[in-house]
Scaffold this active site. Structure first.
Site, PDB file in Angstrom:
ATOM      1  N   ASP A   6       0.810  -1.217   0.000  1.00 44.00           N
ATOM      2  CA  ASP A   6       0.000   0.000   0.000  1.00 44.00           C
ATOM      3  C   ASP A   6       0.843   1.267   0.000  1.00 44.00           C
ATOM      4  OD1 ASP A   6       1.006   0.054   2.571  1.00 44.00           O
ATOM      5  OD2 ASP A   6      -0.908  -0.388   3.555  1.00 44.00           O
ATOM      6  N   ARG A  41      14.628   9.499   6.230  1.00 39.60           N
ATOM      7  CA  ARG A  41      15.920   8.835   6.389  1.00 39.60           C
ATOM      8  C   ARG A  41      16.950   9.565   5.540  1.00 39.60           C
ATOM      9  NH1 ARG A  41      15.679   2.734   4.920  1.00 39.60           N
ATOM     10  NH2 ARG A  41      15.610   3.463   2.766  1.00 39.60           N
ATOM     11  N   ARG A  58      22.416   0.299  -3.711  1.00 33.35           N
ATOM     12  CA  ARG A  58      22.281  -1.051  -3.169  1.00 33.35           C
ATOM     13  C   ARG A  58      22.895  -2.064  -4.128  1.00 33.35           C
ATOM     14  NH1 ARG A  58      17.232  -0.961   0.077  1.00 33.35           N
ATOM     15  NH2 ARG A  58      16.427   1.172   0.093  1.00 33.35           N
ATOM     16  N   ASP A 114      19.006  -6.708  -1.840  1.00 34.62           N
ATOM     17  CA  ASP A 114      18.477  -5.361  -2.038  1.00 34.62           C
ATOM     18  C   ASP A 114      18.582  -4.516  -0.775  1.00 34.62           C
ATOM     19  OD1 ASP A 114      16.326  -7.378  -1.410  1.00 34.62           O
ATOM     20  OD2 ASP A 114      15.199  -5.554  -0.980  1.00 34.62           O
ATOM     21  N   ASP A 151      18.055  -0.315   5.986  1.00 37.96           N
ATOM     22  CA  ASP A 151      16.747  -0.981   6.045  1.00 37.96           C
ATOM     23  C   ASP A 151      16.562  -1.794   7.323  1.00 37.96           C
ATOM     24  OD1 ASP A 151      15.759   0.105   3.732  1.00 37.96           O
ATOM     25  OD2 ASP A 151      16.329  -1.570   2.464  1.00 37.96           O
TER      26      ASP A 151
END
EC number: 2.7.7.-
Length: 478
Positions: A119, A170, A177, A246, A256
């Site tokens: 979403d 962030r 990556r 990733d 992450d």
């Protein structure tokens, strides 16, 4: 002061993104911002006083050119195909006074072409966890992305239950990556892989740009940065939880934060992600997984970098990791020099800790209370098998005496590398539960405490977790 933004990614890598703007939340409001980091980045305090604004995706600053990046990757060791920024948008690249740049990446910014079945949103729980974790790692001295702000809202976001929608700003020097390179390699577009490598070298390894051997030297440094990062994770007891390709930073940053966890009990096979049924990303498997991920990156470079050169760089990984790890662990034990028995002493301590489920952080911190000429140690009370501890401790004291330094010097060393405070999951959970009820005081208190992880404290931030806080289940849900 006017902030300056550049558009290097947008201008130089046109096939790696989709341009789009954030989708604001309902009644978004700023609940925390990083004053220290904002000052470092010369961000005017007025930007934090005018509602959600840029922090909630409601406005853009002059020079920003928002985009969502596309990348691919291996997830849990399996090729997952195209991924990309499914809920994050790179708002812009801030140009700093020293000529370097800092990405502003808004997480939870809404649907993108790469959202797949998601979403595009983030929940308050996950944004708080990432803000706490990234700042905790920074103050531990471990390379990481940083957290600049959190916005909450009245928009419900549905995970296991309905949760408040939120956004996290962030920042990082780059969000490059491993997965960016994999994306074009598996599309058989090796020239675009080379363009990514050239972009990275031009902006982050500029001293190599004119070297005829630049790709080999660059990849060797990526390997070294990754090895150093993983060594630092292992020494503080940090488990990332989802080391997919990733989620691997080209610059060697911790990137992450999802189902991460710091060790409470010393458990080498600790699995912090309850979705990791096979234990691929367990604490003790992180060094091997990082090498596997580097091998996947090397594969993408093989069309234009000699395989022998890539393998040579990969072969250096283990030694770089062990060098960094060994140096830091000797410091954690209070050793000023390197002696042949050091590894045996460390491994015997780990075996004892594993048998007794000793608290990882507290055990190493309490080593600072050891007096090399005294057989007594407060650490003894932490162990049930006193005879085994006494045997180890006698040899440990003998090793300390070889360095011929005072107890105070050694104590200073140990306390500078063994934190009193790490972000245990229960501490984060307590702040989250209060914030979800509208009380942000604990969030701010915990952030402030994490700024000084090596200082002694007498509160519950440095205690063992309560019964309810042990083995909290954490998933990739965010």
């Amino acid at each position: 002061m006017t902030l300056s933004f550049v558009t290097r990614w947008r201008d130089e890598l046109p096939e790696t993104y989709t341009a789009l703007s954030p989708t604001p939340l309902n009644n978004a409001r700023l609940i925390w911002h990083n004053i220290e980091l904002a000052n470092t980045l010369s961000i005017p305090s007025s930007l934090f006083k005018n509602g959600a604004g840029v922090w909630g995706g409601e406005a853009l600053l002059p020079g920003m050119s928002p985009l969502a990046q596309v990348y691919s990757g291996h997830q849990f060791g399996v090729w997952a195909g195209q991924l990309g920024d499914g809920r994050g948008i790179l708002l812009g690249e801030q140009l700093l006074a020293d000529g370097t740049t800092m990405d502003w990446h808004l997480k939870g910014a809404g649907l993108t072409p790469y959202s797949r079945m998601g979403d595009g949103r983030a929940v308050l729980r996950s944004t708080i966890r990432e803000s706490l974790a990234s700042e905790a790692m920074h103050y531990l001295g471990i390379p990481t992305t940083r957290a600049l702000s959190i916005v909450t809202s009245d928009s419900p976001v549905y995970r296991e239950t309905a949760e408040p929608g939120a956004m996290l700003m962030r920042v990082a020097p780059s969000h490059l990556r491993f997965g960016h390179f994999e994306h074009f390699y598996y599309r058989r577009e090796s020239e675009k892989v080379r363009q990514l490598a050239d972009f990275a070298i031009r902006h982050y390894w500029s001293h190599l740009e004119d070297d005829e051997d630049k790709y080999r030297l660059w990849f060797s440094d990526v390997v070294a940065r990754t090895a150093s990062l993983i060594a630092q994770w292992q020494t503080v007891g940090f488990a990332h939880g989802v080391m997919n390709t990733d989620n691997m930073s080209l610059l060697g940053l911790t990137l992450d934060y999802g189902p991460f966890g710091f060790l409470d009990d010393y458990e080498p096979g600790f699995i912090c992600n309850h979705s990791d049924h096979q234990g691929r990303y367990s604490f003790d498997n992180q060094p091997a997984v990082a090498l596997w991920n580097l091998q996947r990156l090397a594969q993408t470079l093989s069309p234009f970098v000699a395989v022998d050169a890539l393998n040579e760089a990969l072969d250096s990984y283990q030694q770089v990791l062990l060098t960094h790890y060994g140096q830091r662990m000797r410091q954690k034990l209070g050793f000023m020099t390197e002696q042949k028995e050091d590894n045996a002493l460390l491994n015997e301590l780990f075996s004892l800790m594993a048998r007794e489920r000793s608290d990882y952080t507290r055990t190493f911190r309490m080593l600072s209370l050891t007096e090399q000429h005294s057989a007594a140690s407060p650490l003894r009370d932490e162990f049930i098998d006193r005879a085994a501890f006494d045997d180890w401790f006698a040899r440990y004291r003998g090793r300390l005496q070889q360095d011929e330094v005072s107890d105070s010097e050694r104590q200073q060393l140990i306390q500078s590398v063994n934190p009193a405070l790490v972000l245990r999951n229960w501490l984060a959970q307590r702040a989250i539960e209060a914030a979800e009820k509208g009380d942000m005081m604990e969030l701010h208190r915990l952030h402030e405490a994490l700024r000084n992880p090596f200082s002694d404290r007498d509160d519950d931030y440095v205690s063992r977790p309560p019964d309810w806080g042990k083995r909290l289940e954490v998933s990739c849900s965010s």
